[in-house]
Design a protein around this motif. Structure first.
Motif, PDB file in Angstrom:
ATOM      1  N   GLU A  17       0.613  -1.307   0.577  1.00  0.00           N
ATOM      2  CA  GLU A  17      -0.264   0.215  -0.411  1.00  0.00           C
ATOM      3  C   GLU A  17       1.381   1.183   0.065  1.00  0.00           C
ATOM      4  O   GLU A  17       1.736   1.224   0.271  1.00  0.00           O
ATOM      5  CB  GLU A  17      -0.794   0.231   1.086  1.00  0.00           C
ATOM      6  CG  GLU A  17      -0.022  -0.484   2.643  1.00  0.00           C
ATOM      7  CD  GLU A  17      -1.080  -0.359   3.701  1.00  0.00           C
ATOM      8  OE1 GLU A  17      -1.712   0.286   4.049  1.00  0.00           O
ATOM      9  OE2 GLU A  17      -1.760  -0.975   4.233  1.00  0.00           O
ATOM     10  N   ASP A  18      -0.156   2.022  -0.351  1.00  0.00           N
ATOM     11  CA  ASP A  18       0.744   3.255  -0.142  1.00  0.00           C
ATOM     12  C   ASP A  18       0.647   3.974   0.868  1.00  0.00           C
ATOM     13  O   ASP A  18       0.159   4.014   2.554  1.00  0.00           O
ATOM     14  CB  ASP A  18      -0.119   4.685  -1.341  1.00  0.00           C
ATOM     15  CG  ASP A  18       0.284   4.179  -2.835  1.00  0.00           C
ATOM     16  OD1 ASP A  18       0.513   3.588  -2.980  1.00  0.00           O
ATOM     17  OD2 ASP A  18      -0.827   4.761  -3.454  1.00  0.00           O
ATOM     18  N   PRO A  85       8.323   8.907   0.672  1.00  0.00           N
ATOM     19  CA  PRO A  85       6.855   8.418   0.174  1.00  0.00           C
ATOM     20  C   PRO A  85       7.331   6.902   0.021  1.00  0.00           C
ATOM     21  O   PRO A  85       8.181   6.154  -0.543  1.00  0.00           O
ATOM     22  CB  PRO A  85       6.629   8.955  -0.543  1.00  0.00           C
ATOM     23  CG  PRO A  85       7.488  10.021  -0.820  1.00  0.00           C
ATOM     24  CD  PRO A  85       8.457   9.459   0.283  1.00  0.00           C
ATOM     25  N   VAL A  86       5.722   5.655   0.050  1.00  0.00           N
ATOM     26  CA  VAL A  86       6.047   4.878  -0.154  1.00  0.00           C
ATOM     27  C   VAL A  86       4.644   4.383  -1.494  1.00  0.00           C
ATOM     28  O   VAL A  86       4.088   4.713  -1.001  1.00  0.00           O
ATOM     29  CB  VAL A  86       5.610   4.133   1.053  1.00  0.00           C
ATOM     30  CG1 VAL A  86       5.887   2.481   0.236  1.00  0.00           C
ATOM     31  CG2 VAL A  86       7.543   3.585   2.019  1.00  0.00           C
ATOM     32  N   LEU A  87       5.315   4.316  -2.032  1.00  0.00           N
ATOM     33  CA  LEU A  87       4.374   3.869  -3.045  1.00  0.00           C
ATOM     34  C   LEU A  87       3.966   2.025  -3.463  1.00  0.00           C
ATOM     35  O   LEU A  87       5.120   1.848  -3.822  1.00  0.00           O
ATOM     36  CB  LEU A  87       4.353   4.355  -4.728  1.00  0.00           C
ATOM     37  CG  LEU A  87       3.603   6.144  -4.215  1.00  0.00           C
ATOM     38  CD1 LEU A  87       4.407   7.260  -5.827  1.00  0.00           C
ATOM     39  CD2 LEU A  87       3.328   6.472  -3.983  1.00  0.00           C
ATOM     40  N   GLY A  88       2.750   2.182  -3.558  1.00  0.00           N
ATOM     41  CA  GLY A  88       2.565  -0.279  -3.327  1.00  0.00           C
ATOM     42  C   GLY A  88       3.807  -0.642  -2.780  1.00  0.00           C
ATOM     43  O   GLY A  88       4.222  -1.588  -3.718  1.00  0.00           O
ATOM     44  N   ALA A  92       9.037   5.979  -2.161  1.00  0.00           N
ATOM     45  CA  ALA A  92       9.543   6.012  -3.384  1.00  0.00           C
ATOM     46  C   ALA A  92      10.790   7.619  -3.724  1.00  0.00           C
ATOM     47  O   ALA A  92      10.837   7.988  -4.112  1.00  0.00           O
ATOM     48  CB  ALA A  92       8.244   6.899  -3.932  1.00  0.00           C
ATOM     49  N   SER A 119       0.348   4.732   6.773  1.00  0.00           N
ATOM     50  CA  SER A 119      -0.459   4.147   5.635  1.00  0.00           C
ATOM     51  C   SER A 119      -1.568   4.852   5.423  1.00  0.00           C
ATOM     52  O   SER A 119      -1.913   5.254   6.203  1.00  0.00           O
ATOM     53  CB  SER A 119      -1.428   1.905   5.522  1.00  0.00           C
ATOM     54  OG  SER A 119      -1.766   2.536   6.805  1.00  0.00           O
ATOM     55  N   HIS A 120      -1.523   5.747   3.491  1.00  0.00           N
ATOM     56  CA  HIS A 120      -2.712   6.029   3.636  1.00  0.00           C
ATOM     57  C   HIS A 120      -3.804   6.080   4.050  1.00  0.00           C
ATOM     58  O   HIS A 120      -4.833   4.413   3.305  1.00  0.00           O
ATOM     59  CB  HIS A 120      -2.493   6.777   2.298  1.00  0.00           C
ATOM     60  CG  HIS A 120      -1.168   7.989   2.803  1.00  0.00           C
ATOM     61  ND1 HIS A 120      -1.297   8.872   2.245  1.00  0.00           N
ATOM     62  CD2 HIS A 120       0.424   7.412   2.229  1.00  0.00           C
ATOM     63  CE1 HIS A 120      -0.323   9.539   2.002  1.00  0.00           C
ATOM     64  NE2 HIS A 120       0.522   8.420   1.958  1.00  0.00           N
TER      65      HIS A 120
END
Length: 120
Positions: A17-18, A85-88, A92, A119-120
């Motif tokens: 997850e983001d 940031p973390v994407l998937g 990032a 997590s978002h």
């Protein structure tokens, strides 16, 4: 300077997850830097810190090895935290960015890094 990008990537891998990865070093002499490593930038950063914060007797904070006071000033320049940031479930970071712990303290080589994921 210690590259912790791999450990950070492992920590967020599989989150699927983001969100945001927060990196914190709970030490009065350490910081977290995002920069290109291995191309000379890391050596340039250490050289710049040596110029800005020389290991001499000018420091009021005087316990430990000569110039130890500089180690306690360094986190004001390179803070003891960073957020990425973390994407998937993946960091990032920019193409050449890495995550490094920076510590000028030669009196204590044992360091902890605390990672948390929001997590978002």
């Amino acid at each position: 300077m210690h590259d912790i990008t791999g450990q950070c990537a492992e920590f967020v891998h599989g989150q699927g997850e983001d969100g945001l990865l927060h990196i914190f070093v709970p030490h009065a002499t350490a910081g977290v830097a995002l920069l290109e490593l291995g191309s000379g930038s890391d050596d340039d950063l250490i050289a710049a810190l040596r110029e800005l914060l020389p290991a001499d007797d000018r420091w009021r904070h005087r316990h430990g090895s000569r110039g130890h006071g500089r180690s306690h000033v360094m986190p004001a320049l390179i803070p003891p935290y960073a957020t990425v940031p973390v994407l998937g479930g993946r960091l990032a970071l920019g193409t050449w960015q890495s995550i490094a712990v920076v510590d000028l303290n030669v009196d204590n080589t044992q360091r902890q890094v605390r990672l948390s994921f929001l997590s978002h």
